[in-house]
Design a protein around this motif. Structure first.
Motif, PDB file in Angstrom:
ATOM      1  N   PHE A   1       0.809  -1.093  -0.161  1.00 50.65           N
ATOM      2  CA  PHE A   1       0.025   0.299   0.285  1.00 50.65           C
ATOM      3  C   PHE A   1       0.726   1.559   0.086  1.00 50.65           C
ATOM      4  O   PHE A   1       2.343   1.232  -0.289  1.00 50.65           O
ATOM      5  CB  PHE A   1      -0.877   0.112   1.308  1.00 50.65           C
ATOM      6  CG  PHE A   1      -0.048  -0.432   3.033  1.00 50.65           C
ATOM      7  CD1 PHE A   1      -0.054   1.680   3.253  1.00 50.65           C
ATOM      8  CD2 PHE A   1       0.368  -1.131   3.443  1.00 50.65           C
ATOM      9  CE1 PHE A   1       0.237   1.387   4.426  1.00 50.65           C
ATOM     10  CE2 PHE A   1       1.050  -1.337   4.282  1.00 50.65           C
ATOM     11  CZ  PHE A   1       1.068   0.688   5.107  1.00 50.65           C
ATOM     12  N   ASP A   2      -0.222   2.556  -0.155  1.00 45.48           N
ATOM     13  CA  ASP A   2       0.997   3.624  -0.254  1.00 45.48           C
ATOM     14  C   ASP A   2       1.477   4.319   1.083  1.00 45.48           C
ATOM     15  O   ASP A   2       1.920   5.626   1.398  1.00 45.48           O
ATOM     16  CB  ASP A   2       0.152   4.656  -1.064  1.00 45.48           C
ATOM     17  CG  ASP A   2       0.512   3.524  -2.409  1.00 45.48           C
ATOM     18  OD1 ASP A   2       1.296   3.586  -2.996  1.00 45.48           O
ATOM     19  OD2 ASP A   2      -0.490   3.620  -2.849  1.00 45.48           O
TER      20      ASP A   2
ATOM     21  N   VAL B   1      12.831  10.214  10.334  1.00 44.46           N
ATOM     22  CA  VAL B   1      14.894  10.041  10.202  1.00 44.46           C
ATOM     23  C   VAL B   1      15.134   9.057   9.107  1.00 44.46           C
ATOM     24  O   VAL B   1      15.453   8.891   8.547  1.00 44.46           O
ATOM     25  CB  VAL B   1      15.388  10.625  11.256  1.00 44.46           C
ATOM     26  CG1 VAL B   1      16.869  10.047  11.195  1.00 44.46           C
ATOM     27  CG2 VAL B   1      15.099  12.467  11.578  1.00 44.46           C
ATOM     28  N   GLU B   2      14.325   7.926  10.023  1.00 41.65           N
ATOM     29  CA  GLU B   2      14.735   5.631  10.497  1.00 41.65           C
ATOM     30  C   GLU B   2      14.303   5.502   9.100  1.00 41.65           C
ATOM     31  O   GLU B   2      15.045   5.134   8.146  1.00 41.65           O
ATOM     32  CB  GLU B   2      14.470   5.854  11.213  1.00 41.65           C
ATOM     33  CG  GLU B   2      14.392   4.663  11.742  1.00 41.65           C
ATOM     34  CD  GLU B   2      14.067   4.151  12.674  1.00 41.65           C
ATOM     35  OE1 GLU B   2      13.914   2.733  12.769  1.00 41.65           O
ATOM     36  OE2 GLU B   2      13.920   4.511  13.533  1.00 41.65           O
ATOM     37  N   LEU B   3      13.351   6.006   8.361  1.00 42.23           N
ATOM     38  CA  LEU B   3      12.477   5.770   7.302  1.00 42.23           C
ATOM     39  C   LEU B   3      12.983   6.354   6.154  1.00 42.23           C
ATOM     40  O   LEU B   3      11.883   5.946   5.676  1.00 42.23           O
ATOM     41  CB  LEU B   3      10.857   5.563   8.391  1.00 42.23           C
ATOM     42  CG  LEU B   3      10.838   4.798   9.019  1.00 42.23           C
ATOM     43  CD1 LEU B   3       9.513   4.646   9.144  1.00 42.23           C
ATOM     44  CD2 LEU B   3      11.390   3.222   9.183  1.00 42.23           C
ATOM     45  N   ALA B   4      13.153   7.279   6.486  1.00 40.16           N
ATOM     46  CA  ALA B   4      13.385   7.948   5.132  1.00 40.16           C
ATOM     47  C   ALA B   4      13.601   6.991   4.104  1.00 40.16           C
ATOM     48  O   ALA B   4      14.463   6.927   3.619  1.00 40.16           O
ATOM     49  CB  ALA B   4      13.692   9.373   4.484  1.00 40.16           C
ATOM     50  N   PRO B   5      12.877   7.436   2.414  1.00 44.62           N
ATOM     51  CA  PRO B   5      12.202   8.444   1.910  1.00 44.62           C
ATOM     52  C   PRO B   5      11.173   7.870   2.224  1.00 44.62           C
ATOM     53  O   PRO B   5      10.204   9.176   1.656  1.00 44.62           O
ATOM     54  CB  PRO B   5      12.629   8.114   0.112  1.00 44.62           C
ATOM     55  CG  PRO B   5      12.767   6.738   0.164  1.00 44.62           C
ATOM     56  CD  PRO B   5      14.001   5.831   2.033  1.00 44.62           C
TER      57      PRO B   5
ATOM     58  N   VAL C   1       5.747  -1.493   7.814  1.00 44.92           N
ATOM     59  CA  VAL C   1       7.037  -1.007   7.357  1.00 44.92           C
ATOM     60  C   VAL C   1       7.695  -1.774   5.648  1.00 44.92           C
ATOM     61  O   VAL C   1       8.144  -1.230   4.546  1.00 44.92           O
ATOM     62  CB  VAL C   1       8.437  -0.665   8.069  1.00 44.92           C
ATOM     63  CG1 VAL C   1      10.357  -0.514   6.827  1.00 44.92           C
ATOM     64  CG2 VAL C   1       8.381   0.773   8.944  1.00 44.92           C
ATOM     65  N   PRO C   2       7.376  -2.673   6.056  1.00 45.13           N
ATOM     66  CA  PRO C   2       7.937  -3.708   4.568  1.00 45.13           C
ATOM     67  C   PRO C   2       7.191  -4.070   3.722  1.00 45.13           C
ATOM     68  O   PRO C   2       6.849  -4.766   2.855  1.00 45.13           O
ATOM     69  CB  PRO C   2       7.800  -5.187   5.243  1.00 45.13           C
ATOM     70  CG  PRO C   2       8.054  -4.925   6.661  1.00 45.13           C
ATOM     71  CD  PRO C   2       7.077  -3.722   7.300  1.00 45.13           C
TER      72      PRO C   2
END
Length: 235
Positions: free
Chosen positions: A77-78, A161-165, A118-119
Protein backbone atom coordinates in the motif's frame (compact mmCIF):
# COMPACT_ATOMS: atom_id res chain seq x y z
CA UNK A 1 -1.14 16.38 -5.92
CA UNK A 2 -3.79 13.73 -5.37
CA UNK A 3 -4.23 10.10 -4.40
CA UNK A 4 -5.29 8.74 -7.79
CA UNK A 5 -4.56 4.99 -7.98
CA UNK A 6 -2.99 5.04 -4.50
CA UNK A 7 -3.90 2.57 -1.75
CA UNK A 8 -4.66 4.20 1.61
CA UNK A 9 -4.90 2.36 4.94
CA UNK A 10 -6.82 3.97 7.82
CA UNK A 11 -6.79 2.25 11.21
CA UNK A 12 -9.86 3.59 12.97
CA UNK A 13 -11.52 4.30 9.64
CA UNK A 14 -15.08 3.40 10.61
CA UNK A 15 -15.92 6.66 12.38
CA UNK A 16 -14.82 10.19 13.23
CA UNK A 17 -11.63 11.61 11.76
CA UNK A 18 -10.63 8.25 10.31
CA UNK A 19 -13.85 7.83 8.36
CA UNK A 20 -13.74 11.44 7.15
CA UNK A 21 -10.19 10.86 5.90
CA UNK A 22 -11.17 7.64 4.12
CA UNK A 23 -14.05 9.44 2.40
CA UNK A 24 -11.90 12.36 1.24
CA UNK A 25 -9.10 10.05 0.08
CA UNK A 26 -11.62 8.06 -1.95
CA UNK A 27 -12.82 11.28 -3.59
CA UNK A 28 -9.24 11.80 -4.75
CA UNK A 29 -9.20 8.41 -6.45
CA UNK A 30 -7.64 6.20 -3.76
CA UNK A 31 -8.60 2.64 -2.97
CA UNK A 32 -9.31 2.32 0.74
CA UNK A 33 -8.53 -0.16 3.50
CA UNK A 34 -10.14 0.48 6.88
CA UNK A 35 -9.67 -1.35 10.16
CA UNK A 36 -11.42 -1.16 13.51
CA UNK A 37 -12.89 -3.14 16.37
CA UNK A 38 -16.55 -3.07 15.34
CA UNK A 39 -17.50 -5.13 12.29
CA UNK A 40 -20.93 -3.47 12.20
CA UNK A 41 -19.46 0.05 12.13
CA UNK A 42 -17.07 -0.92 9.34
CA UNK A 43 -19.90 -2.30 7.22
CA UNK A 44 -21.77 0.98 7.68
CA UNK A 45 -18.61 2.95 6.85
CA UNK A 46 -18.07 1.00 3.62
CA UNK A 47 -21.42 2.30 2.37
CA UNK A 48 -20.27 5.90 2.93
CA UNK A 49 -16.84 5.69 1.31
CA UNK A 50 -17.11 6.54 -2.43
CA UNK A 51 -14.33 4.26 -3.68
CA UNK A 52 -14.43 1.43 -6.18
CA UNK A 53 -12.42 -0.67 -3.74
CA UNK A 54 -13.07 -0.58 0.01
CA UNK A 55 -11.70 -3.37 2.20
CA UNK A 56 -12.51 -3.69 5.90
CA UNK A 57 -10.71 -5.69 8.58
CA UNK A 58 -11.61 -6.23 12.23
CA UNK A 59 -8.62 -5.27 14.37
CA UNK A 60 -7.69 -4.63 17.99
CA UNK A 61 -4.76 -2.28 17.43
CA UNK A 62 -3.59 -2.60 21.03
CA UNK A 63 -2.43 -6.15 20.30
CA UNK A 64 0.81 -6.16 18.34
CA UNK A 65 0.33 -9.65 16.93
CA UNK A 66 -3.02 -8.59 15.43
CA UNK A 67 -1.46 -5.47 13.92
CA UNK A 68 1.31 -7.53 12.33
CA UNK A 69 -1.17 -10.07 10.93
CA UNK A 70 -3.34 -7.21 9.60
CA UNK A 71 -0.53 -5.72 7.52
CA UNK A 72 0.45 -9.13 6.21
CA UNK A 73 -3.13 -9.53 4.95
CA UNK A 74 -3.23 -6.02 3.48
CA UNK A 75 0.04 -6.36 1.56
CA UNK A 76 1.44 -3.50 -0.49
CA UNK A 77 0.00 0.00 0.00
CA UNK A 78 1.00 3.67 -0.21
CA UNK A 79 -0.26 5.66 2.77
CA UNK A 80 -1.12 4.94 6.41
CA UNK A 81 -3.16 7.02 8.86
CA UNK A 82 -3.59 5.76 12.44
CA UNK A 83 -6.16 7.81 14.39
CA UNK A 84 -7.85 4.92 16.21
CA UNK A 85 -7.39 5.34 19.98
CA UNK A 86 -9.05 4.77 23.35
CA UNK A 87 -7.87 6.17 26.67
CA UNK A 88 -8.87 7.70 30.00
CA UNK A 89 -7.82 11.12 31.28
CA UNK A 90 -7.44 11.99 34.92
CA UNK A 91 -5.30 13.70 37.59
CA UNK A 92 -1.90 12.47 38.72
CA UNK A 93 -3.69 10.61 41.54
CA UNK A 94 -5.74 8.51 39.12
CA UNK A 95 -5.52 4.72 39.38
CA UNK A 96 -2.26 3.60 37.75
CA UNK A 97 -3.94 1.24 35.30
CA UNK A 98 -6.13 4.10 34.03
CA UNK A 99 -3.11 6.40 33.92
CA UNK A 100 -1.43 3.97 31.51
CA UNK A 101 -4.30 4.04 28.99
CA UNK A 102 -3.08 7.00 26.86
CA UNK A 103 0.09 5.06 26.13
CA UNK A 104 -1.59 1.66 25.83
CA UNK A 105 -4.50 2.98 23.77
CA UNK A 106 -2.86 5.72 21.70
CA UNK A 107 0.96 5.67 21.65
CA UNK A 108 1.76 1.96 21.40
CA UNK A 109 -0.93 1.16 18.79
CA UNK A 110 0.56 3.81 16.49
CA UNK A 111 4.06 2.53 17.18
CA UNK A 112 2.93 -1.03 16.31
CA UNK A 113 1.23 0.21 13.14
CA UNK A 114 4.30 2.07 11.90
CA UNK A 115 6.57 -0.84 12.78
CA UNK A 116 4.59 -3.47 10.89
CA UNK A 117 3.64 -1.19 8.00
CA UNK A 118 7.26 -0.66 6.96
CA UNK A 119 7.74 -3.92 4.99
CA UNK A 120 4.63 -3.20 2.93
CA UNK A 121 4.54 0.56 2.35
CA UNK A 122 5.84 2.03 -0.89
CA UNK A 123 9.17 3.91 -0.77
CA UNK A 124 7.48 7.14 -1.86
CA UNK A 125 4.56 6.63 0.51
CA UNK A 126 3.75 8.21 3.85
CA UNK A 127 2.69 7.58 7.44
CA UNK A 128 0.53 10.08 9.32
CA UNK A 129 0.32 9.66 13.09
CA UNK A 130 -2.13 11.53 15.31
CA UNK A 131 -1.42 13.21 18.62
CA UNK A 132 -3.40 16.13 20.08
CA UNK A 133 -2.91 19.82 20.87
CA UNK A 134 -2.91 18.92 24.58
CA UNK A 135 0.76 18.05 24.02
CA UNK A 136 1.62 21.74 23.58
CA UNK A 137 -0.92 23.31 25.91
CA UNK A 138 -1.80 20.85 28.66
CA UNK A 139 -4.59 21.70 31.06
CA UNK A 140 -5.59 19.96 34.27
CA UNK A 141 -6.34 16.28 34.69
CA UNK A 142 -4.32 14.72 31.91
CA UNK A 143 -0.61 14.34 32.70
CA UNK A 144 -0.14 10.99 30.96
CA UNK A 145 -2.43 12.03 28.12
CA UNK A 146 -0.27 15.08 27.41
CA UNK A 147 2.86 12.96 27.75
CA UNK A 148 1.55 10.36 25.28
CA UNK A 149 0.71 13.02 22.71
CA UNK A 150 4.18 14.53 23.09
CA UNK A 151 5.69 11.08 22.67
CA UNK A 152 3.77 10.53 19.44
CA UNK A 153 5.08 13.81 18.05
CA UNK A 154 8.65 12.85 18.92
CA UNK A 155 8.07 9.40 17.43
CA UNK A 156 6.96 10.98 14.16
CA UNK A 157 10.10 13.07 13.88
CA UNK A 158 12.36 10.16 14.75
CA UNK A 159 10.68 7.87 12.23
CA UNK A 160 10.92 10.53 9.52
CA UNK A 161 14.70 10.28 9.93
CA UNK A 162 14.83 6.50 10.28
CA UNK A 163 12.43 5.56 7.50
CA UNK A 164 13.32 8.14 4.82
CA UNK A 165 12.45 8.35 1.96
CA UNK A 166 9.11 7.20 3.43
CA UNK A 167 7.61 10.40 4.81
CA UNK A 168 6.32 10.49 8.40
CA UNK A 169 4.28 13.35 9.83
CA UNK A 170 1.90 14.01 12.72
CA UNK A 171 -1.47 15.75 12.82
CA UNK A 172 -2.28 17.25 16.23
CA UNK A 173 -5.91 18.43 16.30
CA UNK A 174 -7.79 20.37 18.91
CA UNK A 175 -11.25 19.44 20.19
CA UNK A 176 -13.49 18.03 17.46
CA UNK A 177 -17.28 18.17 17.28
CA UNK A 178 -19.21 14.98 17.95
CA UNK A 179 -22.84 14.29 17.14
CA UNK A 180 -25.32 12.15 19.03
CA UNK A 181 -24.98 10.91 22.62
CA UNK A 182 -21.21 11.50 22.71
CA UNK A 183 -21.69 15.10 21.63
CA UNK A 184 -24.38 15.61 24.28
CA UNK A 185 -22.04 14.31 26.97
CA UNK A 186 -19.28 16.65 25.84
CA UNK A 187 -21.44 19.73 25.32
CA UNK A 188 -19.87 21.62 28.20
CA UNK A 189 -16.36 20.78 27.00
CA UNK A 190 -17.23 22.10 23.53
CA UNK A 191 -18.43 25.40 25.01
CA UNK A 192 -15.31 25.70 27.16
CA UNK A 193 -13.08 25.05 24.16
CA UNK A 194 -14.64 27.91 22.25
CA UNK A 195 -13.41 30.28 24.95
CA UNK A 196 -9.77 29.18 24.74
CA UNK A 197 -9.22 29.31 20.95
CA UNK A 198 -8.65 32.15 18.52
CA UNK A 199 -11.46 31.04 16.20
CA UNK A 200 -13.97 30.58 19.03
CA UNK A 201 -15.24 27.19 17.87
CA UNK A 202 -14.47 23.49 17.86
CA UNK A 203 -13.19 21.72 14.76
CA UNK A 204 -14.85 19.22 12.43
CA UNK A 205 -13.74 15.82 11.20
CA UNK A 206 -13.49 17.01 7.60
CA UNK A 207 -11.08 19.79 8.57
CA UNK A 208 -8.69 17.33 10.16
CA UNK A 209 -9.08 14.99 7.17
CA UNK A 210 -8.05 17.87 4.91
CA UNK A 211 -4.84 18.25 6.93
CA UNK A 212 -4.14 14.51 6.77
CA UNK A 213 -4.56 14.47 2.99
CA UNK A 214 -2.13 17.37 2.67
CA UNK A 215 0.44 15.36 4.62
CA UNK A 216 -0.16 12.35 2.37
CA UNK A 217 0.07 14.23 -0.92
CA UNK A 218 2.74 16.89 -0.37
CA UNK A 219 5.90 14.98 -1.20
CA UNK A 220 8.23 17.59 0.29
CA UNK A 221 6.77 17.47 3.81
CA UNK A 222 8.22 15.09 6.40
CA UNK A 223 9.00 15.23 10.10
CA UNK A 224 6.33 17.90 10.60
CA UNK A 225 3.63 18.31 13.25
CA UNK A 226 0.57 20.28 12.10
CA UNK A 227 -1.94 21.78 14.54
CA UNK A 228 -5.46 22.20 13.09
CA UNK A 229 -6.75 23.45 16.44
CA UNK A 230 -8.41 26.81 15.81
CA UNK A 231 -5.54 28.61 17.49
CA UNK A 232 -5.74 26.70 20.80
CA UNK A 233 -1.96 26.41 21.08
CA UNK A 234 -1.46 30.18 20.60
CA UNK A 235 -3.48 31.52 23.52
Amino acid sequence: MNLQSQRVVVIGGSSGIGLATAIEAAKQGASIVIAGRSADKMEQAKKLIPAESVEAFQLNNQKEEEVQAFFEKVGAFDHLFTPGASYTRGPITIDTEKAKTPFEGKFWPQYFAAKHAVPHISRDGSIVLMSGAFSQRPMGFGATYGAANGAIESLGKALAVELAPIRVNVVSPGTIWRDGPEGEQRAQAFEEYKEVTLLRRVGYNEEIAHTVLYLMTNKFTTGSVLFPDGGYTLI
